[in-house]
Design a protein around this motif. Structure first.
Motif, PDB file in Angstrom:
ATOM      1  N   GLY A  30      13.400  87.763  43.137  1.00 16.56           N
ATOM      2  CA  GLY A  30      13.289  86.677  44.115  1.00 16.56           C
ATOM      3  C   GLY A  30      11.976  85.921  43.937  1.00 16.56           C
ATOM      4  N   GLY A  31      11.538  85.258  44.998  1.00 11.10           N
ATOM      5  CA  GLY A  31      10.231  84.587  45.030  1.00 11.10           C
ATOM      6  C   GLY A  31       9.995  83.675  43.838  1.00 11.10           C
ATOM      7  N   VAL A  32       8.781  83.700  43.336  1.00 15.46           N
ATOM      8  CA  VAL A  32       8.414  82.807  42.234  1.00 15.46           C
ATOM      9  C   VAL A  32       9.176  83.183  40.957  1.00 15.46           C
ATOM     10  CG1 VAL A  32       6.320  84.062  41.489  1.00 15.46           C
ATOM     11  CG2 VAL A  32       6.447  81.603  41.186  1.00 15.46           C
ATOM     12  N   ASP A  33       9.446  84.452  40.792  1.00 16.94           N
ATOM     13  CA  ASP A  33      10.210  84.953  39.634  1.00 16.94           C
ATOM     14  C   ASP A  33      11.608  84.312  39.611  1.00 16.94           C
ATOM     15  OD1 ASP A  33      10.854  86.530  37.459  1.00 16.94           O
ATOM     16  OD2 ASP A  33      11.042  88.398  38.588  1.00 16.94           O
ATOM     17  N   GLY A  34      12.271  84.353  40.759  1.00 18.94           N
ATOM     18  CA  GLY A  34      13.605  83.746  40.872  1.00 18.94           C
ATOM     19  C   GLY A  34      13.546  82.254  40.582  1.00 18.94           C
ATOM     20  N   ALA A  35      12.527  81.583  41.140  1.00 16.21           N
ATOM     21  CA  ALA A  35      12.399  80.130  40.963  1.00 16.21           C
ATOM     22  C   ALA A  35      12.192  79.782  39.481  1.00 16.21           C
ATOM     23  CB  ALA A  35      11.238  79.610  41.809  1.00 16.21           C
ATOM     24  N   ILE A  36      11.371  80.556  38.784  1.00 20.26           N
ATOM     25  CA  ILE A  36      11.086  80.283  37.360  1.00 20.26           C
ATOM     26  C   ILE A  36      12.341  80.495  36.510  1.00 20.26           C
ATOM     27  CG2 ILE A  36       9.832  81.214  35.341  1.00 20.26           C
ATOM     28  CD1 ILE A  36       7.354  81.429  37.202  1.00 20.26           C
ATOM     29  N   HIS A  37      13.048  81.584  36.754  1.00 18.74           N
ATOM     30  CA  HIS A  37      14.269  81.833  35.969  1.00 18.74           C
ATOM     31  C   HIS A  37      15.351  80.791  36.272  1.00 18.74           C
ATOM     32  CE1 HIS A  37      13.539  85.478  33.621  1.00 18.74           C
ATOM     33  NE2 HIS A  37      12.748  85.866  34.604  1.00 18.74           N
ATOM     34  N   ARG A  38      15.449  80.397  37.528  1.00 17.85           N
ATOM     35  CA  ARG A  38      16.454  79.376  37.893  1.00 17.85           C
ATOM     36  C   ARG A  38      16.153  78.042  37.224  1.00 17.85           C
ATOM     37  NH1 ARG A  38      16.332  81.496  42.914  1.00 17.85           N
ATOM     38  NH2 ARG A  38      14.762  80.001  43.605  1.00 17.85           N
ATOM     39  N   ALA A  39      14.883  77.618  37.338  1.00 17.00           N
ATOM     40  CA  ALA A  39      14.524  76.299  36.796  1.00 17.00           C
ATOM     41  C   ALA A  39      14.420  76.331  35.265  1.00 17.00           C
ATOM     42  CB  ALA A  39      13.199  75.832  37.406  1.00 17.00           C
ATOM     43  N   GLY A  40      14.036  77.472  34.710  1.00 19.29           N
ATOM     44  CA  GLY A  40      13.802  77.563  33.263  1.00 19.29           C
ATOM     45  C   GLY A  40      15.072  77.782  32.451  1.00 19.29           C
ATOM     46  N   GLY A  41      16.095  78.344  33.103  1.00 19.87           N
ATOM     47  CA  GLY A  41      17.358  78.567  32.399  1.00 19.87           C
ATOM     48  C   GLY A  41      17.397  79.889  31.651  1.00 19.87           C
ATOM     49  N   LYS A  42      18.530  80.141  30.986  1.00 19.27           N
ATOM     50  CA  LYS A  42      18.804  81.496  30.471  1.00 19.27           C
ATOM     51  C   LYS A  42      17.966  81.900  29.264  1.00 19.27           C
ATOM     52  CE  LYS A  42      22.977  80.646  27.654  1.00 19.27           C
ATOM     53  NZ  LYS A  42      22.706  79.302  27.181  1.00 19.27           N
ATOM     54  N   GLN A  43      17.378  80.927  28.592  1.00 17.79           N
ATOM     55  CA  GLN A  43      16.511  81.222  27.445  1.00 17.79           C
ATOM     56  C   GLN A  43      15.400  82.228  27.802  1.00 17.79           C
ATOM     57  OE1 GLN A  43      16.489  79.852  24.284  1.00 17.79           O
ATOM     58  NE2 GLN A  43      14.608  80.902  23.686  1.00 17.79           N
ATOM     59  N   ILE A  44      14.827  82.040  28.995  1.00 19.32           N
ATOM     60  CA  ILE A  44      13.708  82.907  29.413  1.00 19.32           C
ATOM     61  C   ILE A  44      14.194  84.344  29.596  1.00 19.32           C
ATOM     62  CG2 ILE A  44      11.971  83.309  31.212  1.00 19.32           C
ATOM     63  CD1 ILE A  44      11.873  80.311  31.691  1.00 19.32           C
TER      64      ILE A  44
END
Ligand code: AR6
Length: 168
Positions: A30-44
């Motif tokens: 969740g939190g910032v981790d969730g936001a980064i994965h959501r916005a960054g896409g599956k590559q990360i």
């Protein structure tokens, strides 16, 4: 080295590196981790899985790097903050290691700008004032060669106030 404080969503920041407050699984949350994965896409996430397969879980205080997928940054450095348990000395050392190890890794990439969220101060319940003091001390004590700018990205007013006061 220039240190800035801003109130923003870190996924929107144009810095060479943005740092993620991850967990040891490196598989998102969740939190910032969730936001980064959501916005960054599956590559990360794919790169995180490769790192997991290669070297296992990421220990508290350590940091690993992936590309930044669809984010404006070039890289994401994932670090794992301590879950607050009241043990000030050990907790402080582990949180300081997050900033130090992330900066060291960023230096090795030869980048110039890096943005940090307020690691451990959300789900991991680290007291914000103490976390801010540790973060500022860790970056001020870091001997940077390539890094020219460090941005503390705060999502909430309380952290923004704490960091502005500490850097005044
Ligand atoms: N941009 C900037 N800061 C943010 C954002 C954002 N988009 N979203 C939240 N914050 P937390 P932790 C702030 O809980 O305490 C995850 O599930 C938030 O206001 O994201 O280190 C991981 O997978 C807070 O000040 O991270 C781990 O399981 C700060 O980011 C666990 O949470 C950190 O809050 C890590 O907990």
């Amino acid at each position: 080295m220039n240190i800035e404080v801003i109130k923003a969503d870190i996924t929107k920041i144009h810095a060479d590196v943005i740092v993620n407050a991850a967990n040891s699984s490196l598989l998102g949350g969740g939190g910032v981790d969730g936001a980064i994965h959501r916005a960054g896409g599956k590559q990360i996430l794919e790169e995180c899985i490769q790192i997991r397969d290669r070297q296992g879980k990421c220990k508290t205080g350590e940091a690993v790097v992936t590309s930044a997928g669809n984010l404006p940054a070039k890289y994401v450095i994932h670090t794992v903050g301590p879950v607050w348990n009241g043990g000030v000395e050990k907790m402080s050392k582990l949180l300081s290691n997050c900033y130090k190890n992330s900066l060291q890794l960023a230096e090795s990439l030869g980048i110039k700008t890096i943005a940090f969220p307020n690691i451990s101060t959300g789900v991991y319940r680290f007291p914000k004032e103490l976390a801010g003091k540790i973060a500022v001390e860790a970056v001020q004590n870091f001997q940077a060669e390539n890094i020219k700018k460090i941005i503390f990205v705060c999502l909430d007013d309380e952290n923004e106030m704490i960091y502005k006061k500490l850097l005044d």
